[in-house]
Design a protein around this motif. Structure first.
Motif, PDB file in Angstrom:
ATOM      1  N   GLY A  15       0.829  -1.197   0.000  1.00 45.32           N
ATOM      2  CA  GLY A  15       0.000   0.000   0.000  1.00 45.32           C
ATOM      3  C   GLY A  15       0.861   1.243   0.000  1.00 45.32           C
ATOM      4  O   GLY A  15       1.825   1.342   0.759  1.00 45.32           O
ATOM      5  N   GLY A  16       0.482   2.194  -0.845  1.00 44.78           N
ATOM      6  CA  GLY A  16       1.338   3.354  -1.043  1.00 44.78           C
ATOM      7  C   GLY A  16       0.715   4.683  -0.694  1.00 44.78           C
ATOM      8  O   GLY A  16       1.185   5.724  -1.149  1.00 44.78           O
ATOM      9  N   GLY A  17      -0.347   4.699   0.124  1.00 41.43           N
ATOM     10  CA  GLY A  17      -0.980   5.952   0.504  1.00 41.43           C
ATOM     11  C   GLY A  17      -0.240   6.653   1.622  1.00 41.43           C
ATOM     12  O   GLY A  17       0.941   6.380   1.897  1.00 41.43           O
ATOM     13  N   GLN A  18      -0.947   7.567   2.319  1.00 43.89           N
ATOM     14  CA  GLN A  18      -0.266   8.375   3.328  1.00 43.89           C
ATOM     15  C   GLN A  18       0.216   7.558   4.521  1.00 43.89           C
ATOM     16  O   GLN A  18       1.265   7.861   5.099  1.00 43.89           O
ATOM     17  CB  GLN A  18      -1.152   9.530   3.810  1.00 43.89           C
ATOM     18  N   VAL A  36       8.003  -0.514  -1.426  1.00 43.08           N
ATOM     19  CA  VAL A  36       6.552  -0.325  -1.440  1.00 43.08           C
ATOM     20  C   VAL A  36       5.966  -1.010  -2.665  1.00 43.08           C
ATOM     21  O   VAL A  36       6.491  -0.851  -3.781  1.00 43.08           O
ATOM     22  CB  VAL A  36       6.188   1.180  -1.460  1.00 43.08           C
ATOM     23  N   LEU A  37       4.899  -1.780  -2.466  1.00 41.57           N
ATOM     24  CA  LEU A  37       4.149  -2.340  -3.598  1.00 41.57           C
ATOM     25  C   LEU A  37       2.795  -1.647  -3.649  1.00 41.57           C
ATOM     26  O   LEU A  37       2.028  -1.690  -2.692  1.00 41.57           O
ATOM     27  CB  LEU A  37       3.980  -3.853  -3.449  1.00 41.57           C
ATOM     28  N   ASP A  38       2.539  -0.987  -4.774  1.00 42.76           N
ATOM     29  CA  ASP A  38       1.282  -0.269  -4.972  1.00 42.76           C
ATOM     30  C   ASP A  38       1.083  -0.092  -6.472  1.00 42.76           C
ATOM     31  O   ASP A  38       2.047   0.214  -7.191  1.00 42.76           O
ATOM     32  CB  ASP A  38       1.325   1.096  -4.275  1.00 42.76           C
ATOM     33  N   GLY A  46       5.249   5.334  -2.539  1.00 41.41           N
ATOM     34  CA  GLY A  46       6.136   4.831  -3.588  1.00 41.41           C
ATOM     35  C   GLY A  46       7.190   5.832  -4.018  1.00 41.41           C
ATOM     36  O   GLY A  46       8.336   5.470  -4.293  1.00 41.41           O
ATOM     37  N   VAL A  47       6.816   7.111  -4.052  1.00 41.86           N
ATOM     38  CA  VAL A  47       7.758   8.124  -4.556  1.00 41.86           C
ATOM     39  C   VAL A  47       8.895   8.405  -3.583  1.00 41.86           C
ATOM     40  O   VAL A  47       9.921   8.955  -3.982  1.00 41.86           O
ATOM     41  CB  VAL A  47       7.036   9.452  -4.925  1.00 41.86           C
ATOM     42  N   ILE A  48       8.750   8.045  -2.292  1.00 40.01           N
ATOM     43  CA  ILE A  48       9.859   8.257  -1.353  1.00 40.01           C
ATOM     44  C   ILE A  48      10.531   6.942  -0.946  1.00 40.01           C
ATOM     45  O   ILE A  48      11.550   6.955  -0.251  1.00 40.01           O
ATOM     46  CB  ILE A  48       9.410   9.021  -0.084  1.00 40.01           C
TER      47      ILE A  48
END
Length: 379
Positions: A15-18, A36-38, A46-48
């Protein structure tokens, strides 16, 4: 067996949310790498992350790749398929377990589980087909609320019902998917308990939080609460019993209703860090996300004590309007901590960030929070 995983190791986040983003940040600060898997290429976590596997949650090759990279894997939200966790459990350490997650993914299953522990819930009745509604009328009083059994959150998939006719119409409006009909509580307050449970069964609790919802979405959380000490302690004990009953390992939350007569009634389980625990980022010695890292890695829990009274305010996309909010309203105040989640698009109802107001009392914090929230809104 309690296996310690130390800094330098790689952890996985489904999960890649907040919530995944704040876990990733906490883990990286502590010296871990995070995968991260999303499926969203622009997911906030994912971006960090050190690596983002952009794939579906049931992509077995992607999951296999993740398992090879990670010493342990955890989840961001309860709607990750339980079979995904079961697949990963064959290959690496996974917390929470697929069994624990499966008990919380369906409202009817969840409520029956809570009731099986002897913990009070609001009166409820499963609606799986139209014929069930006539039976529900015999045991559920009105007003009530009809909720989809799966994938409902933040007020989505919920319909208030004043009469049995509303239930028939609501069931049809929800596509005749499995639902639960809950009798409304004569509500005084809403509270939540965030806790961490270790692999050896040790539980540590954050201070009980008091929550205010607007349109089904959390608006503010304040700590300390105005509930009586014995009510807070009862909620903590109930939450701990639920965590133990699930065999849960990690950070989790349980939301409760406090009725006008003072009853503590379990509402929902969140098998993950929770929106109402965001105050811990600034007002506690250890945040709920550091605690999640510690539990996943078999480390001792950090100190959960409150450092200062606090009010957390959610920032939804509604605050943006057609431009950026007036950030100077918050950033000019030395006792306010702003957290934005890195989401690309602000939409009404979408959680974009939050801010924590730290003050000498909750009343002072709430007054300042209300003023700043109003002044923050974009023109």
């Amino acid at each position: 067996m309690n296996t310690q995983i130390l800094p330098g190791s790689t952890l996985g986040m489904l999960g890649g949310g907040q919530l995944g983003r704040m876990f990733t940040s906490a883990a990286q600060i502590m010296g871990y790498k995070v995968v991260v898997l999303d499926p969203d290429p622009q997911s906030p976590a994912g971006v960090i992350a050190d690596q983002h596997i952009c794939a579906a949650y049931d992509d077995e090759k992607a999951l296999d790749d993740m398992a090879k990279l990670c010493a342990a894997i955890t989840t961001e939200f309860e709607n990750i398929p339980a079979q995904t966790l079961a697949f990963l459990e064959q290959k690496t350490i996974v917390h929470p377990s697929s069994k624990a997650l499966a008990s919380t993914q369906n409202r009817n299953v969840e409520k029956n589980f809570i009731a099986s522990l002897g913990i009070q819930t609001a009166p409820f009745f499963a609606i799986r087909q139209q014929q069930d509604i006539a039976e529900a009328e015999k045991v559920i009083g009105f007003p009530a609320i009809l909720k989809v059994a799966t994938f409902g959150y933040d007020g989505k998939g919920q319909i208030p019902c004043k009469t049995i006719e509303d239930v028939y119409a609501g069931f049809e409006a929800l596509g005749e998917k499995e639902c639960v009909l809950e009798q409304r509580i004569d509500l005084d307050k809403e509270i939540s308990v965030v806790l961490a449970r270790s692999q050896t069964g040790t539980i540590i609790n954050f201070p009980v939080a008091e929550n205010i919802h607007v349109n089904g979405i959390l608006h503010t959380t304040s700590v300390p609460t105005s509930v009586h000490a014995e009510q807070a302690q009862k909620a903590i004990q109930m939450a701990n019993d639920i965590a133990k009953g699930l065999g849960y390992v990690g950070t989790m939350a349980v939301e409760f209703f406090v009725s006008q007569s003072g009853e503590i009634i379990a509402n929902e389980i969140a098998p993950r860090p929770h929106n109402s625990g965001h105050y811990t980022l600034d007002a506690c010695h250890t945040s709920q996300f550091e605690q999640q890292v510690r539990m996943l890695c078999g480390l001792p829990a950090g100190d959960c004590d409150l450092i200062t009274p606090v009010v957390m305010v959610n920032l939804l996309g509604d605050v943006w309007g057609n431009s950026q909010p007036h950030w100077e309203t918050l950033l000019s105040e030395t006792n306010i901590k702003l957290h934005l989640y890195g989401k690309q698009e602000a939409r009404p109802g979408r959680k974009m960030g939050h801010f924590n107001v730290l003050a000498e009392t909750v009343d002072q914090a709430m007054q300042q929070a209300d003023t700043c929230f109003e002044n923050l809104k974009a023109d």
